[in-house]
Design a protein around this motif. Structure first.
Motif, PDB file in Angstrom:
ATOM      1  N   TRP A 140      -5.093   8.846  -5.872  1.00 61.66           N
ATOM      2  CA  TRP A 140      -5.659   7.601  -5.689  1.00 61.66           C
ATOM      3  C   TRP A 140      -5.425   6.334  -6.767  1.00 61.66           C
ATOM      4  O   TRP A 140      -5.329   5.508  -5.997  1.00 61.66           O
ATOM      5  CB  TRP A 140      -7.922   7.454  -5.316  1.00 61.66           C
ATOM      6  N   GLN A 141      -5.500   7.484  -8.136  1.00 59.80           N
ATOM      7  CA  GLN A 141      -5.400   6.253  -8.797  1.00 59.80           C
ATOM      8  C   GLN A 141      -3.578   5.853  -9.168  1.00 59.80           C
ATOM      9  O   GLN A 141      -3.188   5.063  -8.975  1.00 59.80           O
ATOM     10  CB  GLN A 141      -4.777   7.125 -10.566  1.00 59.80           C
ATOM     11  N   GLU A 147     -11.155   0.232   1.156  1.00 57.46           N
ATOM     12  CA  GLU A 147      -9.632   1.484   1.945  1.00 57.46           C
ATOM     13  C   GLU A 147     -11.014   2.049   2.842  1.00 57.46           C
ATOM     14  O   GLU A 147     -10.214   3.512   2.597  1.00 57.46           O
ATOM     15  CB  GLU A 147      -9.485   1.757   0.644  1.00 57.46           C
ATOM     16  N   GLU A 174       1.685   3.275  -0.941  1.00 56.11           N
ATOM     17  CA  GLU A 174       1.147   2.025  -0.597  1.00 56.11           C
ATOM     18  C   GLU A 174       0.528   2.412   0.309  1.00 56.11           C
ATOM     19  O   GLU A 174      -0.180   3.754   0.423  1.00 56.11           O
ATOM     20  CB  GLU A 174       2.905   2.029   1.151  1.00 56.11           C
ATOM     21  N   TYR A 200      -1.955   5.149  -5.909  1.00 57.09           N
ATOM     22  CA  TYR A 200      -1.776   3.733  -5.019  1.00 57.09           C
ATOM     23  C   TYR A 200      -2.554   2.477  -5.558  1.00 57.09           C
ATOM     24  O   TYR A 200      -2.610   1.534  -5.277  1.00 57.09           O
ATOM     25  CB  TYR A 200      -3.186   4.379  -3.401  1.00 57.09           C
ATOM     26  N   LYS A 201      -3.851   2.634  -6.453  1.00 58.78           N
ATOM     27  CA  LYS A 201      -4.203   1.561  -6.967  1.00 58.78           C
ATOM     28  C   LYS A 201      -3.998   0.813  -8.072  1.00 58.78           C
ATOM     29  O   LYS A 201      -4.264  -0.541  -8.279  1.00 58.78           O
ATOM     30  CB  LYS A 201      -5.899   2.202  -7.462  1.00 58.78           C
ATOM     31  N   SER A 202      -2.502   1.748  -8.850  1.00 60.92           N
ATOM     32  CA  SER A 202      -1.931   1.264  -9.343  1.00 60.92           C
ATOM     33  C   SER A 202      -1.193   0.741  -8.660  1.00 60.92           C
ATOM     34  O   SER A 202       0.160   0.065  -9.338  1.00 60.92           O
ATOM     35  CB  SER A 202      -1.278   2.079 -10.673  1.00 60.92           C
ATOM     36  N   GLY A 203      -0.534   0.625  -7.400  1.00 62.90           N
ATOM     37  CA  GLY A 203       0.497   0.065  -6.627  1.00 62.90           C
ATOM     38  C   GLY A 203       1.511   0.520  -6.492  1.00 62.90           C
ATOM     39  O   GLY A 203       2.567   0.342  -6.155  1.00 62.90           O
ATOM     40  N   LYS A 204       1.720   2.152  -7.120  1.00 64.69           N
ATOM     41  CA  LYS A 204       2.936   3.147  -6.691  1.00 64.69           C
ATOM     42  C   LYS A 204       2.702   3.960  -5.890  1.00 64.69           C
ATOM     43  O   LYS A 204       3.596   4.232  -4.851  1.00 64.69           O
ATOM     44  CB  LYS A 204       2.751   4.107  -8.171  1.00 64.69           C
TER      45      LYS A 204
END
Length: 388
Positions: free
Chosen positions: A379-380, A278, A388, A382-386
């Motif tokens: 960041w966590q 990213e 964008e 974001y990585k979990s898809g919660k």
């Protein structure tokens, strides 16, 4: 310390330093005191430098003036043109991504009655040439557009801009501070009317700049910013900075247009993309000066990243606004969000950098980014898809 902030200032080349020294000690004469030998020696140094700079730009020595740097040159040209051409019109065209020296001076002139058009740019920092063409009116007295952006490295299409200005019979002033020393500029081939640059961006001294004003059948009129003696044909009063002028010319003589710096930049960008998730390199779709890379590290504040890189000199943007809490006006104009702008850093290379340094820098950045992201709840998410 690994120095990657060369768009802010550069290491003064050893040969330049050696050129400067005699004019601070043995050859300390005033270049206007031509009645005696030591003054004539200083005058000769100034005129030799004028010739060197003119030859480098494919210009005439009489078209070269000396200033203290690009900020003074910008102020001289914008204010001086506005004062002398106000009977023709009060309209100036520039761009939203210009250096603050231009934007602040334009804001000042607006208070004095100028009308300023600030051309927008797209996500790659490009202006619309058709919009430029249609924006020039009978009241337009100057188009002011930089050659290369100091934050992203994006290069404007100088020849096309110059030809539009010629067609419209409007003066074109180009701030080439970041361009000269990295790209060749042939002013016989590209009909720019006025160009400025300075020494400390190309391994020369600080406090000295040059201004090209094309000699035309209808002379370009610029009111002086600094009044005093008759130096520079009355356009810029003040005792010549002989040492700086000599150093500026020597720096131009030493310019190396090899591919070394581009290879460093390209290797750096490829290595970053491989090692760090990213991260995005801004404005890669169009031509950039080959030493500059502006990188977005998603959800990593640039200020925090720099704190975690104490052995690397870099910046979040222009040195003139590096202390500002506001996001980069350049990146904002390129339609980035505040968050994206705050998470972007500028890396600018020089001929004194090495591939070994690039490897160290990429490793340290990767380590710092991982450390910051591992402790970041955002960041966590974001990585979990919660997010964008």
């Amino acid at each position: 310390m690994i120095y990657l902030d060369n768009n802010a200032t550069t290491y003064i080349a050893d040969e330049v330093f050696e050129t400067i020294l005699p004019y601070l000690q043995e050859e300390y004469g005033n270049a206007s005191s031509i009645q005696h030998k030591i003054g004539r020696n200083a005058n000769h140094a100034v005129e030799y430098a004028r010739t060197v700079i003119a030859n480098h730009l494919h210009a005439k020595p009489k078209e070269i003036l000396f200033t203290s740097g690009s900020t003074e040159s910008v102020n001289m040209v914008l204010k001086g043109i506005f004062e002398r051409y106000h009977l023709k019109g009060n309209h100036i065209i520039t761009c939203q991504t210009e250096h603050k020296a231009v934007l602040s001076t334009c804001a000042y002139l607006e208070k004095k009655g100028a009308t300023v058009t600030y051309l927008p740019v797209d996500r790659n920092g490009q202006i619309d040439l058709e919009l430029l063409h249609s924006s020039i009116t009978e009241h337009t007295i100057l188009v002011c557009l930089m050659a290369a952006n100091n934050e992203t490295g994006i290069i404007h299409p100088l020849k096309a801009i110059a030809e539009i200005c010629q067609e419209k019979d409007t003066l074109f002033f180009c701030d080439a501070t970041q361009y000269i020393g990295k790209e060749k500029l042939d002013l016989q081939r590209i009909p720019i009317d006025i160009v400025c640059f300075n020494g400390h961006k190309l391994h020369g001294p600080k406090g000295v700049g040059a201004l090209f004003i094309r000699r035309k059948s209808k002379p370009i009129q610029i009111a002086p910013l600094v009044h005093g003696g008759n130096q520079e044909n009355g356009l810029r009063g003040g005792t010549y900075n002989v040492a700086g002028i000599a150093g500026l010319a020597k720096a131009l003589e030493l310019i190396d247009y090899s591919t070394h710096v581009k290879e460093l930049r390209d290797y750096f960008e490829k290595s970053l993309m491989v090692q760090i998730d990213e991260c995005t390199i801004h404005a890669t779709q169009f031509r950039r000066i080959h030493n500059t890379s502006n990188v977005l590290f998603k959800y990593v504040k640039g200020s925090e990243l720099m704190t975690n890189l104490p052995n690397i000199a870099l910046s979040s943007g222009s040195a003139c606004v590096s202390g500002s809490r506001d996001p980069s006006h350049v990146l904002k104009a390129m339609h980035l969000s505040d968050e994206e702008a705050y998470c972007s850093l500028r890396f600018s290379f020089s001929r004194y950098n090495t591939m070994a340094q690039v490897d160290i820098v990429v490793q340290e950045i990767a380590s710092a980014v991982t450390k910051i992201r591992n402790s970041s709840p955002i960041w966590q998410l974001y990585k979990s898809g919660k997010l964008e």
